[in-house]
Design an enzyme around this catalytic site. Structure first.
Site, PDB file in Angstrom:
ATOM      1  N   GLU A  71      38.805  40.609  36.498  1.00  0.00           N
ATOM      2  CA  GLU A  71      37.343  40.518  36.574  1.00  0.00           C
ATOM      3  C   GLU A  71      36.777  39.388  35.725  1.00  0.00           C
ATOM      4  O   GLU A  71      35.738  38.811  36.069  1.00  0.00           O
ATOM      5  CB  GLU A  71      36.711  41.850  36.144  1.00  0.00           C
ATOM      6  CG  GLU A  71      36.932  42.983  37.121  1.00  0.00           C
ATOM      7  CD  GLU A  71      38.194  43.781  36.852  1.00  0.00           C
ATOM      8  OE1 GLU A  71      38.374  44.837  37.492  1.00  0.00           O
ATOM      9  OE2 GLU A  71      39.000  43.351  35.985  1.00  0.00           O
ATOM     10  N   PHE A 133      35.183  59.791  33.988  1.00  0.00           N
ATOM     11  CA  PHE A 133      36.266  58.826  34.172  1.00  0.00           C
ATOM     12  C   PHE A 133      35.695  57.445  34.478  1.00  0.00           C
ATOM     13  O   PHE A 133      34.879  57.270  35.377  1.00  0.00           O
ATOM     14  CB  PHE A 133      37.166  59.293  35.322  1.00  0.00           C
ATOM     15  CG  PHE A 133      38.269  58.318  35.651  1.00  0.00           C
ATOM     16  CD1 PHE A 133      39.307  58.077  34.758  1.00  0.00           C
ATOM     17  CD2 PHE A 133      38.260  57.622  36.858  1.00  0.00           C
ATOM     18  CE1 PHE A 133      40.311  57.183  35.052  1.00  0.00           C
ATOM     19  CE2 PHE A 133      39.273  56.722  37.171  1.00  0.00           C
ATOM     20  CZ  PHE A 133      40.301  56.501  36.260  1.00  0.00           C
ATOM     21  N   GLN A 134      36.120  56.462  33.709  1.00  0.00           N
ATOM     22  CA  GLN A 134      35.700  55.057  33.829  1.00  0.00           C
ATOM     23  C   GLN A 134      34.190  54.883  33.674  1.00  0.00           C
ATOM     24  O   GLN A 134      33.597  53.976  34.246  1.00  0.00           O
ATOM     25  CB  GLN A 134      36.179  54.447  35.150  1.00  0.00           C
ATOM     26  CG  GLN A 134      37.695  54.265  35.193  1.00  0.00           C
ATOM     27  CD  GLN A 134      38.163  53.393  36.342  1.00  0.00           C
ATOM     28  OE1 GLN A 134      37.519  53.287  37.379  1.00  0.00           O
ATOM     29  NE2 GLN A 134      39.312  52.756  36.150  1.00  0.00           N
ATOM     30  N   LYS A 183      27.429  55.026  41.678  1.00  0.00           N
ATOM     31  CA  LYS A 183      28.087  55.166  42.972  1.00  0.00           C
ATOM     32  C   LYS A 183      27.210  55.897  43.982  1.00  0.00           C
ATOM     33  O   LYS A 183      27.113  55.497  45.156  1.00  0.00           O
ATOM     34  CB  LYS A 183      29.421  55.895  42.805  1.00  0.00           C
ATOM     35  CG  LYS A 183      30.248  55.974  44.081  1.00  0.00           C
ATOM     36  CD  LYS A 183      31.627  56.553  43.811  1.00  0.00           C
ATOM     37  CE  LYS A 183      32.479  56.547  45.082  1.00  0.00           C
ATOM     38  NZ  LYS A 183      33.847  57.063  44.809  1.00  0.00           N
ATOM     39  N   MET A 498      44.522  22.705  19.095  1.00  0.00           N
ATOM     40  CA  MET A 498      43.402  22.508  18.184  1.00  0.00           C
ATOM     41  C   MET A 498      43.562  23.356  16.926  1.00  0.00           C
ATOM     42  O   MET A 498      43.220  22.915  15.823  1.00  0.00           O
ATOM     43  CB  MET A 498      42.078  22.830  18.880  1.00  0.00           C
ATOM     44  CG  MET A 498      40.855  22.459  18.067  1.00  0.00           C
ATOM     45  SD  MET A 498      40.760  20.681  17.701  1.00  0.00           S
ATOM     46  CE  MET A 498      40.060  20.061  19.230  1.00  0.00           C
TER      47      MET A 498
END
Length: 627
Positions: A71, A133-134, A183, A498
């Protein structure tokens, strides 16, 4: 008697246009109405209703979803898409870890003022706050790194919220906007009333676009009085599409220009009045110019610490005109003498109009001695191209890329390769795409995907380092799946370059956790696994041919270049030091006996005093000195 025709009012028309649809349909339809053609995302349980509607839209040919492998890459791809086009980029993730994986990309876009709309799935409304959940409070997590956030509780609000999000993302000072959609909101059936672009009005949100006329007049007076004026131009000028006005300002008043990392490409970088980038790894002559100027005209900049680490002592001999659309940036670090809040392009349009009214009273020749002085500094303190006896230096690679692909769109990751690219590449407006404010390793590859998806007929080149590339190298899968024809060049020195340089300069060579020789893959073989063509070189005589093959190959390709291991990026302004106090600054060119000037077009080595290439006639600059 004939009946009078019935006149429908707008409310009646809206009622006739209503239809029962899902919240997900309202979302996808609203995106299409706002011109969205591509969405970068990754599916999951909470955003499946949205993906179900995306399936129908893709089947109809209305838009394309690009499946990334992480993502974070979705956010970076949407970011690159937006920077290259000026249009709002769109990314999509599910709830929980899918949403949190967007955070780095959102912060990157926020720091660099990139217009983006990020859509996340969320657990159903009834489960909010239950640690389902999530479930994660992505609304709260992202508040400091977005321009605005929405948690959609009423599915009937979706069309309005999308319209507001696009308006906010791409107006005033642009930035990312988050829309979190539970949802069940995506599943719910609603009476759908589309909201078209431009139909929303946000109470209290009215960015100042036009500058104050009195302050513009005062700025013009200072420009006329100054003997050593300097333009200091940043990403805000790119965002406002003000390259035409800046060119007119430079040519009319003969004012030299230097840019930030974000401002690269705003003006012809081969022009004698362009001093390149200033700041920590800027050109010596740009940094000297800032220290010596008597007027600094700051356009769309924020005086960040990589440029102005001394705050009000930055350009301490100069009066300052600061033009920016964000009032919070004006005076935040360096107090201006003339602050002008407004869109850079619009302010310059008004300033130039007043200048035209003054006509012959403007004398650009007054700056001639200043311009000649800076031209001499360019000769005395050029950027040097290291040429080791064995192997290839990183600078040589960048110069060869610049020679063969002068009109490409370039994305970079972050580190030494980014600074060398900024020093030696010559680009145009929106063709330089790099993470500036946040300095996000792993940005370059997915950003290049976004640029190429947006502009399929353009040459898109990602320049990366071996450390940065490993941050998001899984996106080779996205490139392979969609045959995204980007070209990837890895400057591979086996270090976090760097960080190693800082350990060398400031930590007595204690190289802790920066050596990448062990555990790094063979990048060429890795590309082969993804069915992407690749090359691996380590000899100078192979460089030009390998880059030519890379650029002419029809499809995605990766070039792994093993460069010299311990090259440092100079010049360098150490933190807390003035811009004219640079580390690694070589002696004046008159004392170093350089070999000559390398032509950026054909590669011919010319005598140091030549102004044009003896082979092809290209104008030469001291940016390409072979020491």
């Amino acid at each position: 008697m004939n009946p009078q025709p019935r006149v429908e009012n707008s409310q009646e028309k809206d009622m006739q246009n209503q239809q029962k649809v899902s919240g997900a349909f309202a979302l996808v339809d609203s995106l299409k109405r706002h011109g969205v053609k591509h969405i970068f995302g990754y599916p999951g349980g909470a955003n499946l209703p949205i993906y179900d509607e995306l399936y129908r839209a893709e089947q109809a040919g209305d838009l394309q979803h690009i499946l990334v492998r992480h993502e974070q890459a979705a956010a970076h791809a949407a970011d690159g898409y937006a920077r290259a086009t000026g249009r709002v980029g769109v990314c999509l993730a599910t709830s929980g870890p899918g949403a949190t994986n967007l955070v780095t990309g959102l912060a990157t876009a926020y720091m660099d003022s990139v217009p983006m709309v990020a859509i996340t799935g969320q657990v159903p409304r009834g489960s909010l706050g239950s640690d389902a959940f999530q479930e994660i409070d992505i609304y709260g997590i992202t508040l400091p790194i977005v321009k605005h956030s929405y948690l959609v509780r009423n599915p009937a609000d979706i069309s309005r919220i999308v319209a507001e999000a696009f308006h906010l993302a791409n107006s005033g000072r642009p930035g990312p906007v988050l829309i979190d959609i539970p949802k069940d909101v995506g599943i719910a059936k609603i009476d759908y009333r589309p909201v078209e672009p431009g139909q929303v009005k946000l109470i209290g949100y009215k960015p100042t676009v036009k500058g104050n006329p009195r302050q513009i007049h005062q700025a013009l007076e200072l420009i006329q009085q100054a003997k050593k004026p300097l333009l200091y131009v940043g990403g805000g000028a790119i965002i406002s599409n003000s390259h035409g006005e800046i060119q007119e300002l430079i040519e009319r008043f003969q004012i030299p220009l230097t840019t930030t990392l974000m401002g690269k490409g705003i003006f012809n970088e081969n022009h004698p009045l362009c001093l390149g980038m200033l700041g920590m790894h800027g050109t010596a002559y740009a940094n000297f110019a800032v220290a010596e100027c008597d007027l600094l005209i700051a356009l769309g900049v924020r005086f960040d610490d990589r440029v102005a680490s001394q705050g009000n002592d930055f350009a301490k001999n100069a009066k300052v005109i600061h033009i920016d659309i964000d009032p919070a940036e004006v005076g935040k670090t360096r107090q201006p003498d003339i602050p002008i809040v407004g869109d850079v392009r619009q302010v310059l349009v008004d300033l130039l109009r007043h200048a035209h009214e003054l006509g012959d009273s403007i004398n650009p020749e007054k700056n001639q001695s200043w311009c000649e002085h800076l031209a001499q500094l360019r000769l005395e303190y050029p950027l040097e191209i290291s040429q080791p006896e064995t192997g290839i230096s990183p600078q040589e690679v960048i110069v060869e890329i610049a020679r063969q692909a002068p009109d490409a769109f370039y994305t970079t990751d972050v580190g030494q390769h980014q600074m060398w690219s900024a020093q030696f590449l010559k680009t145009g407006p929106r063709r330089w795409i790099s993470s500036g404010g946040l300095g996000t390793m792993g940005y370059g590859l997915p950003a290049a995907v976004g640029v190429k998806i947006a502009l399929p007929n353009e040459q898109v080149i990602c320049i990366s380092g071996d450390g940065s590339f490993q941050m998001n190298m899984q996106e080779l899968g996205t490139i392979s799946q969609y045959n995204v024809g980007i070209k990837v060049i890895i400057l591979n020195n086996g270090w976090l370059g760097m960080v190693r340089q800082w350990q060398h300069l400031f930590y007595d060579d204690r190289y802790e956790a920066t050596n990448l020789e062990k555990g790094s893959p063979n990048f060429a073989k890795l590309a082969d696994v993804y069915n992407i063509r690749s090359l691996n070189i380590s000899r100078r005589e192979s460089l030009a041919g390998a880059i030519a093959e890379l650029l002419t190959y029809d499809g995605p390709m990766l070039l792994d270049v093993r460069v010299t291991r311990n090259e440092d990026c100079f010049p360098m302004v150490a933190p807390g030091h003035g811009n004219d106090d640079m580390m690694g600054l070589k002696s004046k060119i008159t004392q170093t006996n350089p070999q000559g000037l390398v032509c950026p077009s054909c590669g011919t080595l010319n005598p140091i005093n030549h102004k044009c290439c003896s082979e092809c006639g290209t104008q030469l600059t001291t940016d390409f000195v072979l020491a």
